[in-house]
Scaffold this motif. Structure first.
Motif, PDB file in Angstrom:
ATOM      1  N   GLN A   1      20.813 -30.336   2.864  1.00  0.00           N
ATOM      2  CA  GLN A   1      20.364 -29.017   3.328  1.00  0.00           C
ATOM      3  C   GLN A   1      20.092 -29.043   4.837  1.00  0.00           C
ATOM      4  O   GLN A   1      20.438 -28.103   5.569  1.00  0.00           O
ATOM      5  N   LEU A   2      19.486 -30.116   5.315  1.00  0.00           N
ATOM      6  CA  LEU A   2      19.195 -30.229   6.753  1.00  0.00           C
ATOM      7  C   LEU A   2      20.477 -30.369   7.562  1.00  0.00           C
ATOM      8  O   LEU A   2      20.570 -29.873   8.692  1.00  0.00           O
ATOM      9  N   PHE A   3      21.484 -31.041   6.998  1.00  0.00           N
ATOM     10  CA  PHE A   3      22.784 -31.189   7.663  1.00  0.00           C
ATOM     11  C   PHE A   3      23.414 -29.812   7.866  1.00  0.00           C
ATOM     12  O   PHE A   3      23.959 -29.518   8.933  1.00  0.00           O
ATOM     13  N   PHE A   4      23.336 -28.983   6.843  1.00  0.00           N
ATOM     14  CA  PHE A   4      23.855 -27.614   6.962  1.00  0.00           C
ATOM     15  C   PHE A   4      23.001 -26.803   7.936  1.00  0.00           C
ATOM     16  O   PHE A   4      23.521 -26.088   8.796  1.00  0.00           O
ATOM     17  N   ALA A   5      21.684 -26.892   7.795  1.00  0.00           N
ATOM     18  CA  ALA A   5      20.789 -26.081   8.627  1.00  0.00           C
ATOM     19  C   ALA A   5      20.910 -26.426  10.104  1.00  0.00           C
ATOM     20  O   ALA A   5      20.705 -25.566  10.974  1.00  0.00           O
ATOM     21  N   SER A   6      21.245 -27.672  10.408  1.00  0.00           N
ATOM     22  CA  SER A   6      21.403 -28.090  11.805  1.00  0.00           C
ATOM     23  C   SER A   6      22.793 -27.766  12.336  1.00  0.00           C
ATOM     24  O   SER A   6      23.117 -28.123  13.473  1.00  0.00           O
ATOM     25  N   ASN A   7      23.599 -27.115  11.518  1.00  0.00           N
ATOM     26  CA  ASN A   7      24.981 -26.738  11.866  1.00  0.00           C
ATOM     27  C   ASN A   7      25.841 -27.950  12.219  1.00  0.00           C
ATOM     28  O   ASN A   7      26.775 -27.840  13.021  1.00  0.00           O
ATOM     29  N   CYS A   8      25.541 -29.078  11.617  1.00  0.00           N
ATOM     30  CA  CYS A   8      26.458 -30.218  11.753  1.00  0.00           C
ATOM     31  C   CYS A   8      27.803 -29.874  11.124  1.00  0.00           C
ATOM     32  O   CYS A   8      28.845 -30.404  11.517  1.00  0.00           O
ATOM     33  N   VAL A   9      27.768 -28.946  10.132  1.00  0.00           N
ATOM     34  CA  VAL A   9      29.011 -28.545   9.463  1.00  0.00           C
ATOM     35  C   VAL A   9      29.884 -27.689  10.374  1.00  0.00           C
ATOM     36  O   VAL A   9      31.018 -27.369  10.017  1.00  0.00           O
ATOM     37  N   GLY A  10      29.353 -27.311  11.551  1.00  0.00           N
ATOM     38  CA  GLY A  10      30.171 -26.563  12.494  1.00  0.00           C
ATOM     39  C   GLY A  10      31.397 -27.346  12.940  1.00  0.00           C
ATOM     40  O   GLY A  10      32.416 -26.761  13.312  1.00  0.00           O
ATOM     41  N   CYS A  11      31.301 -28.660  12.950  1.00  0.00           N
ATOM     42  CA  CYS A  11      32.446 -29.531  13.272  1.00  0.00           C
ATOM     43  C   CYS A  11      32.836 -30.394  12.067  1.00  0.00           C
ATOM     44  O   CYS A  11      34.013 -30.572  11.788  1.00  0.00           O
ATOM     45  N   HIS A  12      31.815 -30.934  11.390  1.00  0.00           N
ATOM     46  CA  HIS A  12      32.080 -31.825  10.255  1.00  0.00           C
ATOM     47  C   HIS A  12      32.262 -30.974   8.990  1.00  0.00           C
ATOM     48  O   HIS A  12      31.372 -30.914   8.129  1.00  0.00           O
ATOM     49  N   THR A  13      33.413 -30.305   8.884  1.00  0.00           N
ATOM     50  CA  THR A  13      33.723 -29.447   7.741  1.00  0.00           C
ATOM     51  C   THR A  13      33.738 -30.294   6.464  1.00  0.00           C
ATOM     52  O   THR A  13      34.529 -31.238   6.356  1.00  0.00           O
ATOM     53  N   PRO A  14      32.872 -29.970   5.497  1.00  0.00           N
ATOM     54  CA  PRO A  14      32.747 -30.860   4.340  1.00  0.00           C
ATOM     55  C   PRO A  14      34.001 -30.959   3.477  1.00  0.00           C
ATOM     56  O   PRO A  14      34.404 -32.045   3.090  1.00  0.00           O
ATOM     57  N   ARG A  15      34.622 -29.822   3.185  1.00  0.00           N
ATOM     58  CA  ARG A  15      35.615 -29.807   2.102  1.00  0.00           C
ATOM     59  C   ARG A  15      36.965 -29.264   2.567  1.00  0.00           C
ATOM     60  O   ARG A  15      37.033 -28.352   3.383  1.00  0.00           O
ATOM     61  N   HIS A  16      38.017 -29.848   2.042  1.00  0.00           N
ATOM     62  CA  HIS A  16      39.377 -29.351   2.245  1.00  0.00           C
ATOM     63  C   HIS A  16      40.131 -29.492   0.926  1.00  0.00           C
ATOM     64  O   HIS A  16      39.694 -30.196   0.008  1.00  0.00           O
ATOM     65  N   VAL A  17      41.301 -28.850   0.867  1.00  0.00           N
ATOM     66  CA  VAL A  17      42.235 -29.095  -0.233  1.00  0.00           C
ATOM     67  C   VAL A  17      43.550 -29.567   0.378  1.00  0.00           C
ATOM     68  O   VAL A  17      43.880 -29.225   1.514  1.00  0.00           O
ATOM     69  N   THR A  18      44.277 -30.356  -0.351  1.00  0.00           N
ATOM     70  CA  THR A  18      45.557 -30.848   0.137  1.00  0.00           C
ATOM     71  C   THR A  18      46.704 -30.079  -0.510  1.00  0.00           C
ATOM     72  O   THR A  18      46.542 -29.490  -1.580  1.00  0.00           O
ATOM     73  N   GLY A  19      47.845 -30.091   0.145  1.00  0.00           N
ATOM     74  CA  GLY A  19      49.049 -29.496  -0.422  1.00  0.00           C
ATOM     75  C   GLY A  19      49.842 -30.557  -1.167  1.00  0.00           C
ATOM     76  O   GLY A  19      49.303 -31.580  -1.583  1.00  0.00           O
ATOM     77  N   ILE A  20      51.120 -30.307  -1.344  1.00  0.00           N
ATOM     78  CA  ILE A  20      52.001 -31.293  -1.978  1.00  0.00           C
ATOM     79  C   ILE A  20      52.276 -32.401  -0.961  1.00  0.00           C
ATOM     80  O   ILE A  20      52.688 -32.136   0.165  1.00  0.00           O
ATOM     81  N   ALA A  21      52.027 -33.647  -1.353  1.00  0.00           N
ATOM     82  CA  ALA A  21      52.207 -34.789  -0.448  1.00  0.00           C
ATOM     83  C   ALA A  21      53.638 -35.310  -0.560  1.00  0.00           C
ATOM     84  O   ALA A  21      53.992 -35.946  -1.570  1.00  0.00           O
ATOM     85  N   PRO A  22      54.471 -35.040   0.428  1.00  0.00           N
ATOM     86  CA  PRO A  22      55.860 -35.497   0.325  1.00  0.00           C
ATOM     87  C   PRO A  22      55.955 -37.012   0.434  1.00  0.00           C
ATOM     88  O   PRO A  22      55.053 -37.675   0.963  1.00  0.00           O
ATOM     89  N   GLY A  23      57.068 -37.559  -0.047  1.00  0.00           N
ATOM     90  CA  GLY A  23      57.316 -38.983   0.148  1.00  0.00           C
ATOM     91  C   GLY A  23      57.649 -39.261   1.599  1.00  0.00           C
ATOM     92  O   GLY A  23      57.759 -38.347   2.425  1.00  0.00           O
ATOM     93  N   SER A  24      57.839 -40.506   1.925  1.00  0.00           N
ATOM     94  CA  SER A  24      58.081 -40.908   3.306  1.00  0.00           C
ATOM     95  C   SER A  24      59.401 -40.348   3.823  1.00  0.00           C
ATOM     96  O   SER A  24      60.403 -40.302   3.093  1.00  0.00           O
ATOM     97  N   VAL A  25      59.421 -39.951   5.089  1.00  0.00           N
ATOM     98  CA  VAL A  25      60.680 -39.511   5.697  1.00  0.00           C
ATOM     99  C   VAL A  25      61.642 -40.688   5.864  1.00  0.00           C
ATOM    100  O   VAL A  25      62.840 -40.496   6.093  1.00  0.00           O
TER     101      VAL A  25
END
Length: 559
Positions: A389-413
């Motif tokens: 809660q303090l991490f959010f309240a201090s706006n550390c999440v302004g840069c350290h975005t907690p969560r993402h989702v990934t797309g389809i991970a292609p194989g190596s080029v």
């Protein structure tokens, strides 16, 4: 008269109309006029950059302890950064590729150098974790390096874009010191030594929190001596960097670029003092402009380019991605040794299959699960909940975005790995695809404040202006600046580092420290070095009570 007749006619007509509709006041039923019914507008769902319901400070997602999605592993010891996830172990082929890539990651190669920083990947990424700073100014840098460039970021015409402190004989002979740099030792073009000897000294800084508790920081001063190929160009800058941990890059690579760009706020339109911006770089394989994601200033767009670049610049191994030797045109002694390697001309040191194996290995390394969570009862430790809660309240999440989702991970080029080679049309990697992950980064550049100055000084800090052995290059910086322009990043901008695994850094390697140059001995010190766009968040942290600061640190330790 005509007007009066018309008025009477209108009255009669109206009366007839009302009677015909049963609207008489003489006993008929009257229909009262009604307001038209307006449906309320359907509210637009509030979603974050990934299209998910935004996270909030006081409610922890059930998924959050699985920081790497399907790539999460439950290892919290010295192997936490170097273990395959269960999904890889369960796949016979993938398990074999992982083992082969791991072997290449740790094994000394032939034809290294001629100039280099280390002999293997493992030499910098100890246990696949962070490198360490030398214990004393007399010890060479073994798992950190120094990037260099002029005021515009252009490479030095003699030394290139990074200092390689060793010549290959340090790793191929019994005499490690024989490859260290020697003042003007390679100027004549007949003998090869490491390029220069960078080292660090620390100035201790005392400070106090508003509650009266004290702290101490160590401020680095970087110096360079024993230049083997003559002086640097006049406006040189130095950027020391400790090797980061290797895991998690395969997931970060698959966050859709458009999701990252939604987080950019270059002109700080929302007025929160944070203005992240994207680093756009050229992909070496395709020549296309892509979002930079890897290395400290986001100068590499893919895991493959990051891997091939490190092999080439740090170890002196050529690949199909970067086929040259680590010698500039003016380093005659380096070119002479390179011509004596077993593979010269168009033949590169590392085959595409070998490179693809190391790429696969680093892409699928597991991400440690969060600690402090009781999965059976869906309960977090109280101090971790409060710290979040303090991490959010201090706006550390302004840069350290907690969560993402990934797309389809292609194989190596480079192609689909097989037992003996590579085939076209590599298959996607399911374990990395469509995952919900919690890396705590926005992968954007942020100005962290400060500036740097380079001077020429003797060892006892007397000003000098000659190119003698006694006249060192000295760089002093305020804040976290390094003074080096690199791609889109200025001399005070850094990519937000991922925080997953933060609490295990010193479990994997007890000698490791924090921040780009390892100056911070603890996570708390790392926070206290924040400035620029993160100044307000640092001040919010400092204003907390001692108990609250410990709660926030407990949360960071659980990542």
């Amino acid at each position: 008269m005509k007007k009066r007749i018309n008025t009477l006619s209108l009255a009669v007509c109206l009366n007839l109309f009302l009677v015909a509709c049963g609207g008489s006041s003489g006993g008929g039923k009257t229909i009262e006029p009604t307001e038209p019914v307006t449906e309320p507008p359907t509210p637009t769902p509030i979603v974050d950059h990934s299209g998910l319901t935004p996270l909030v400070a006081d409610e922890i997602s059930e998924q959050e302890y699985l920081a790497g999605g399907d790539a999460t592993l439950f290892v919290a010891n010295k192997d936490a950064f170097s273990t395959r996830p269960q999904a890889i172990a369960d796949n016979f082929q993938h398990d074999g590729f992982f083992t082969s890539g791991d072997h290449l990651f740790r094994t000394p190669h032939s034809d290294i150098g001629p100039l280099l920083n280390t002999g293997t990947c493992q030499g910098c990424h100890e246990n696949d974790g962070r490198g360490v700073v030398p214990k004393t100014p007399l010890d060479p840098m073994l798992s950190m390096l120094v990037k260099i460039g002029d005021d515009t970021g252009a490479a030095d015409p003699v030394y290139g874009d990074q200092i390689q402190p060793f010549a290959e004989q340090s790793f191929t002979s019994a005499d490690f010191d024989s490859g260290l740099s020697l003042h003007n030792g390679s100027v004549n073009g007949t003998e090869l030594y490491g390029e220069a000897f960078p080292f660090v000294e620390y100035q201790m800084i005392e400070g106090k929190y508003p509650d009266g508790n004290g702290y101490q920081l160590r401020k680095p001063i970087y110096k360079v001596r024993d230049l083997s190929f003559g002086p640097f160009k006049a406006d040189i800058h130095f950027s020391p960097r400790v090797a980061p941990q290797a895991f998690g890059v395969g997931l970060l690579a698959e966050i859709p670029a458009e999701n990252i760009l939604k987080l950019a706020d270059e002109n700080d339109a929302n007025g929160d003092g944070i203005s992240g911006r994207a680093s756009m770089v050229t992909e070496a394989v395709s020549g296309q402009q892509k979002l930079g994601r890897f290395a400290y200033k986001a100068q590499n767009p893919t895991v493959l380019q990051q891997t091939a670049g490190a092999y080439n610049g740090d170890i002196g191994i050529s690949t199909s991605v970067f086929s040259g030797e680590p010698c500039t045109e003016q380093q005659i002694a380096c070119q002479m040794i390179a011509e004596q390697e077993s593979k010269v001309g168009t033949e590169v040191d590392f085959t595409d299959r070998e490179l693809a194996l190391v790429e696969f290995y680093t892409r699928v390394l597991g991400v440690p699960a969060r600690r402090g969570y009781d999965a059976d009862n869906n309960l977090w430790q109280d101090d971790i909940k409060a710290g979040r809660q303090l991490f959010f309240a201090s706006n550390c999440v302004g840069c350290h975005t907690p969560r993402h989702v990934t797309g389809i991970a292609p194989g190596s080029v480079l192609g689909q790995l097989t037992l003996t080679g590579l085939q076209d049309n590599a298959e996607p990697i399911a374990m990395l695809s469509e995952q919900t992950i919690f890396p705590y980064t926005d992968l954007l550049l942020h100005d962290m404040g400060g500036s740097c100055q380079v001077t020429r000084e003797t060892i006892d800090q007397q000003v000098c202006h000659d190119d003698s052995e006694q006249c060192l290059y000295v760089q002093r910086c305020e804040g976290l600046a390094d003074g080096l322009v690199q791609g889109d990043a200025s001399g005070s901008e850094w990519k937000t580092p991922a925080l997953w695994g933060l609490g295990l850094v010193q479990t994997v390697n007890p000698e490791s420290t924090f921040l780009h140059d390892g100056r911070a001995r603890t996570i708390e010190e790392a926070i206290l070095w924040h400035g620029g766009e993160a100044q307000a968040s640092k001040e919010a942290f400092m204003a907390l009570s001692l108990t609250e600061r410990q709660q926030l640190l407990a949360f960071l330790g659980s990542l």
